[in-house]
Design an enzyme around this catalytic site. Structure first.
Site, mmCIF file in Angstrom:
data_model
loop_
_atom_site.group_PDB
_atom_site.id
_atom_site.type_symbol
_atom_site.label_atom_id
_atom_site.label_comp_id
_atom_site.label_asym_id
_atom_site.label_seq_id
_atom_site.Cartn_x
_atom_site.Cartn_y
_atom_site.Cartn_z
ATOM 1 N N GLY A 112 -6.488 -15.827 5.958
ATOM 2 C CA GLY A 112 -7.588 -14.981 5.500
ATOM 3 C C GLY A 112 -7.466 -13.506 5.819
ATOM 4 N N SER A 113 -6.240 -13.025 6.092
ATOM 5 C CA SER A 113 -6.142 -11.597 6.439
ATOM 6 C C SER A 113 -6.378 -10.708 5.218
ATOM 7 C CB SER A 113 -4.794 -11.282 7.091
ATOM 8 O OG SER A 113 -3.738 -11.406 6.182
ATOM 9 N N ASN A 114 -5.993 -11.163 4.033
ATOM 10 C CA ASN A 114 -6.290 -10.366 2.829
ATOM 11 C C ASN A 114 -7.791 -10.357 2.538
ATOM 12 O OD1 ASN A 114 -3.877 -9.152 1.396
ATOM 13 N ND2 ASN A 114 -3.106 -11.197 1.888
ATOM 14 N N MET A 167 -3.193 -21.574 -2.113
ATOM 15 C CA MET A 167 -1.878 -22.177 -2.305
ATOM 16 C C MET A 167 -1.886 -23.352 -3.288
ATOM 17 S SD MET A 167 -0.383 -19.905 -0.690
ATOM 18 C CE MET A 167 1.328 -20.225 -0.313
ATOM 19 N N ARG A 168 -2.868 -23.388 -4.170
ATOM 20 C CA ARG A 168 -2.856 -24.401 -5.226
ATOM 21 C C ARG A 168 -2.654 -23.709 -6.572
ATOM 22 N NH1 ARG A 168 -4.668 -29.351 -3.963
ATOM 23 N NH2 ARG A 168 -5.260 -29.811 -6.116
ATOM 24 N N ASN A 187 -4.322 -12.431 -8.355
ATOM 25 C CA ASN A 187 -3.602 -13.048 -7.249
ATOM 26 C C ASN A 187 -2.754 -11.985 -6.557
ATOM 27 O OD1 ASN A 187 -2.435 -15.220 -5.663
ATOM 28 N ND2 ASN A 187 -0.603 -15.047 -6.933
ATOM 29 N N HIS A 228 0.762 -11.644 -4.383
ATOM 30 C CA HIS A 228 1.986 -12.410 -4.127
ATOM 31 C C HIS A 228 2.941 -11.558 -3.292
ATOM 32 C CE1 HIS A 228 4.993 -15.482 -4.850
ATOM 33 N NE2 HIS A 228 5.865 -14.517 -5.061
HETATM 34 C C1 GAR Z 1 -0.144 -13.621 1.820
HETATM 35 O O1 GAR Z 1 1.110 -13.162 2.267
HETATM 36 C C2 GAR Z 1 -0.138 -13.812 0.313
HETATM 37 O O2 GAR Z 1 0.610 -12.843 -0.369
HETATM 38 C C3 GAR Z 1 0.527 -15.160 0.201
HETATM 39 O O3 GAR Z 1 -0.051 -15.917 1.237
HETATM 40 C C4 GAR Z 1 -0.390 -15.044 2.323
HETATM 41 C C5 GAR Z 1 -1.853 -15.267 2.642
HETATM 42 O O4 GAR Z 1 -2.176 -14.584 3.816
HETATM 43 N N1 GAR Z 1 0.297 -15.758 -1.069
HETATM 44 C C6 GAR Z 1 1.199 -16.489 -1.695
HETATM 45 O O5 GAR Z 1 2.300 -16.737 -1.243
HETATM 46 C C7 GAR Z 1 0.754 -17.015 -3.037
HETATM 47 N N2 GAR Z 1 1.845 -17.587 -3.725
HETATM 48 P P1 GAR Z 1 -3.692 -14.403 4.241
HETATM 49 O O6 GAR Z 1 -4.326 -15.792 4.216
HETATM 50 O O7 GAR Z 1 -3.620 -13.871 5.639
HETATM 51 O O8 GAR Z 1 -4.366 -13.456 3.281
#
Ligand code: GAR
Length: 196
Positions: free
Chosen positions: A11-13, A89-90, A106, A108
């Site tokens: 959940g950092s984003n 991640m789904r 999204n 990535h």
């Molecule tokens: C992030 O690095 C995001 O780019 C990646 O998962 C991480 C989630 O981090 N997403 C993917 O790989 C999607 N295919 P977060 O939960 O700390 O935001």
């Protein structure tokens, strides 16, 4: 701009978006946070900020469509304008995508169209690229292939591990995702008009 955020993990984003709103940089509200994982930290973070957050676990539903219908019901009842996938991640089915066509974004951790799918940072290291980064894109039926809205790059060093590269990319993710949302809210990034 009413946002729904979907995430499966840390959940950092999500936190970066919440911070941009809190600081008055982003004119939006996070209506709800949904995770497919009941123990995801994103839910803990959101709840601690007083944001409605809950799990819709896929295991509770007989198939992908009914799972997505449950999520869609929540999005519709909150009249959400934009769905942000922040570490969700789904893979969404065409059924879901059609309901929010051009209203799902999204983030990535690679410079798409390179290194789609899982473990993008590991793929980048294995390929030996000298530059990688983050991409924010619209979600369509093809995985990590929707229209690119913004990208930011980072250098890749010989000494990098998956951990060090992921951390460097994550730092730019936290800038890029709120910036894209700001630009959408101000009309600087225009999403395709909906036909209905
Ligand atoms: C992030 O690095 C995001 O780019 C990646 O998962 C991480 C989630 O981090 N997403 C993917 O790989 C999607 N295919 P977060 O939960 O700390 O935001």
């Amino acid at each position: 701009m009413k946002l729904a955020i979907l995430g499966s993990g840390r959940g950092s984003n999500f936190m970066a978006i919440a911070k941009a709103i809190e600081e008055g940089k982003l004119d939006a509200t996070i209506e709800l946070v949904i995770s497919d994982k009941p123990d995801a930290m994103i839910l803990t973070h959101a709840s601690s900020l007083g944001i409605k957050a809950f799990a819709v676990p896929s295991a509770d539903y007989p198939d992908r469509k009914t799972h997505e219908e449950a999520i869609l019901n929540h999005l519709e009842s909150h009249e959400v304008d934009l769905v942000v996938l922040a570490g969700y991640m789904r893979i969404l089915t065409p059924y879901f995508i059609e309901k929010y066509r051009d209203r799902i974004i999204n983030i990535h951790p690679s410079l798409l169209p390179s290194f789609k799918g899982l473990h993008a940072q590991k793929q980048a290291l294995e390929y030996g690229v000298k530059v990688s980064g983050a991409t924010v894109h619209l979600v369509n039926e093809e995985v990590d292939a929707g229209k690119i809205l913004a990208q930011r790059c980072v250098p890749v060093f010989e000494t990098d591990t998956v951990e060090t590269l992921s951390k460097r990319i994550l730092t730019v993710e936290h800038e890029l995702l709120p910036e894209v949302l700001m630009k959408i809210s101000m009309g600087e990034i225009q999403l395709p008009r909906r036909s209905k």
